[in-house]
Design an enzyme around this catalytic site. Structure first.
Site, PDB file in Angstrom:
ATOM      1  N   GLU A   1       0.846  -1.192   0.000  1.00  0.00           N
ATOM      2  CA  GLU A   1       0.000   0.000   0.000  1.00  0.00           C
ATOM      3  C   GLU A   1       0.878   1.238   0.000  1.00  0.00           C
ATOM      4  O   GLU A   1       2.024   1.214   0.471  1.00  0.00           O
ATOM      5  CB  GLU A   1      -0.873  -0.039   1.266  1.00  0.00           C
ATOM      6  CG  GLU A   1      -2.030   0.901   1.293  1.00  0.00           C
ATOM      7  CD  GLU A   1      -2.992   0.498   2.413  1.00  0.00           C
ATOM      8  OE1 GLU A   1      -4.019  -0.132   2.104  1.00  0.00           O
ATOM      9  OE2 GLU A   1      -2.690   0.780   3.584  1.00  0.00           O
TER      10      GLU A   1
ATOM     11  N   PRO B   1      -9.739   5.642   1.915  1.00  0.00           N
ATOM     12  CA  PRO B   1      -9.782   6.167   0.538  1.00  0.00           C
ATOM     13  C   PRO B   1      -8.907   5.350  -0.402  1.00  0.00           C
ATOM     14  O   PRO B   1      -7.950   5.851  -1.003  1.00  0.00           O
ATOM     15  CB  PRO B   1      -9.259   7.596   0.709  1.00  0.00           C
ATOM     16  CG  PRO B   1      -8.286   7.484   1.838  1.00  0.00           C
ATOM     17  CD  PRO B   1      -8.882   6.468   2.783  1.00  0.00           C
ATOM     18  N   LYS B   2      -9.236   4.089  -0.579  1.00  0.00           N
ATOM     19  CA  LYS B   2      -8.385   3.149  -1.316  1.00  0.00           C
ATOM     20  C   LYS B   2      -8.739   3.133  -2.806  1.00  0.00           C
ATOM     21  O   LYS B   2      -9.908   3.086  -3.177  1.00  0.00           O
ATOM     22  CB  LYS B   2      -8.534   1.734  -0.745  1.00  0.00           C
ATOM     23  CG  LYS B   2      -8.009   1.583   0.678  1.00  0.00           C
ATOM     24  CD  LYS B   2      -8.264   0.170   1.190  1.00  0.00           C
ATOM     25  CE  LYS B   2      -7.807  -0.032   2.623  1.00  0.00           C
ATOM     26  NZ  LYS B   2      -6.374  -0.215   2.732  1.00  0.00           N
ATOM     27  N   LYS B   3      -7.679   3.152  -3.636  1.00  0.00           N
ATOM     28  CA  LYS B   3      -7.814   3.013  -5.081  1.00  0.00           C
ATOM     29  C   LYS B   3      -6.770   2.006  -5.558  1.00  0.00           C
ATOM     30  O   LYS B   3      -5.787   1.728  -4.867  1.00  0.00           O
ATOM     31  CB  LYS B   3      -7.622   4.351  -5.786  1.00  0.00           C
ATOM     32  CG  LYS B   3      -8.662   5.398  -5.384  1.00  0.00           C
ATOM     33  CD  LYS B   3      -8.419   6.739  -6.062  1.00  0.00           C
ATOM     34  CE  LYS B   3      -8.860   6.722  -7.510  1.00  0.00           C
ATOM     35  NZ  LYS B   3      -8.801   8.087  -8.118  1.00  0.00           N
TER      36      LYS B   3
END
Length: 248
Positions: A77, A115-117
């Site tokens: 990440e 706020p994961k993409k």
């Protein structure tokens, strides 16, 4: 399926095959590479939602290796965390995250509001240098380097820093796309933390423009410090501390 059974089995989507299991979520040998840098205070105030308060023009850019996580597997990440205050307590607002695993993208967004993409972050050791990169598609949007394990950090001090609260903005749109159905400020903690090692060293950081990964809107004005931490921990579940839709 009767309505009562729908409610009984409705943990996550899809109903009959959720994208992730129920928590808690334990991480073993989680590895943090964090570069702290100075940016523009007005740029921070433009992206941090009240009632969180920005107190200094600082951003923490992170790369995180997670080789062993309950339910989520093995992934990496990368993103930005902004130091803030809420009701007199110091912590971090998670502003942007990019990762390479579907399960924690879905779970992180649906449960907490992370706020994961989708992206392709990498973290590795190249000879005497710790290296982190983030690609979105074919475009590299972040790169960081740090001298590998130059100086040991105080483990108790690191553990206290990891124990500080973090905040997220959880947004779920309404079905007609006319606004949010859920818009909440969520607070969470890292729990049962065991710090196995922590180091600091000289560092560099570059952020590059990307239309859909606008990390460079918080520009790097000065690199202040960098740390490399190895720890076991549990990602605590969240609680709502502010509802932006009340009163509706």
């Amino acid at each position: 399926m009767p309505p009562a059974d729908v409610v009984k089995n409705a943990f996550a989507m899809p109903l009959t095959s959720p994208s992730y299991p129920k928590g808690p979520y334990r991480f073993v040998n989680r590895e943090f590479f964090t570069v702290t840098y100075r940016t523009d205070i007005e740029a921070l105030r433009a992206v941090v939602p009240e009632p969180l308060q920005v107190t200094e023009p600082i951003v923490k850019y992170e790369f995180i290796r997670m080789p062993d996580s309950t339910g989520f597997g093995d992934y990496t990440e990368s993103g930005q965390v902004i130091p803030v205050e809420y009701q007199g307590r110091k912590g971090g607002y998670v502003h942007a995250m990019f990762l390479n695993d579907d399960s924690p993208i879905a779970g992180g967004r649906e449960i907490w509001g992370f706020p994961k993409k989708l992206g392709e972050p990498r973290m590795r050791v190249e000879k005497d240098t710790l290296v982190g990169t983030l690609d979105v598609g074919s475009v590299q949007v972040a790169s960081a380097t740090m001298g590998y394990k130059h100086r040991a950090l105080d483990l108790d001090r690191v553990a206290r820093a990891l124990a500080e609260p973090s905040w997220l903005l959880k947004i779920i749109p309404d079905v007609d796309c006319c606004g949010p159905r859920i818009c909440e400020l969520v607070e969470y903690y890292l729990e049962d933390v065991t710090v196995k090692g922590a180091w600091e060293g000289p560092a560099g950081l570059e952020l590059h423009d990307h239309a859909l990964a606008p990390l460079s809107t918080l520009p790097v004005r000065e690199v202040l410090s960098a740390s490399h931490i190895l720890a076991d921990l549990t990602l605590g579940l969240g609680k709502v501390v502010h509802d932006y839709l009340e009163p509706r």
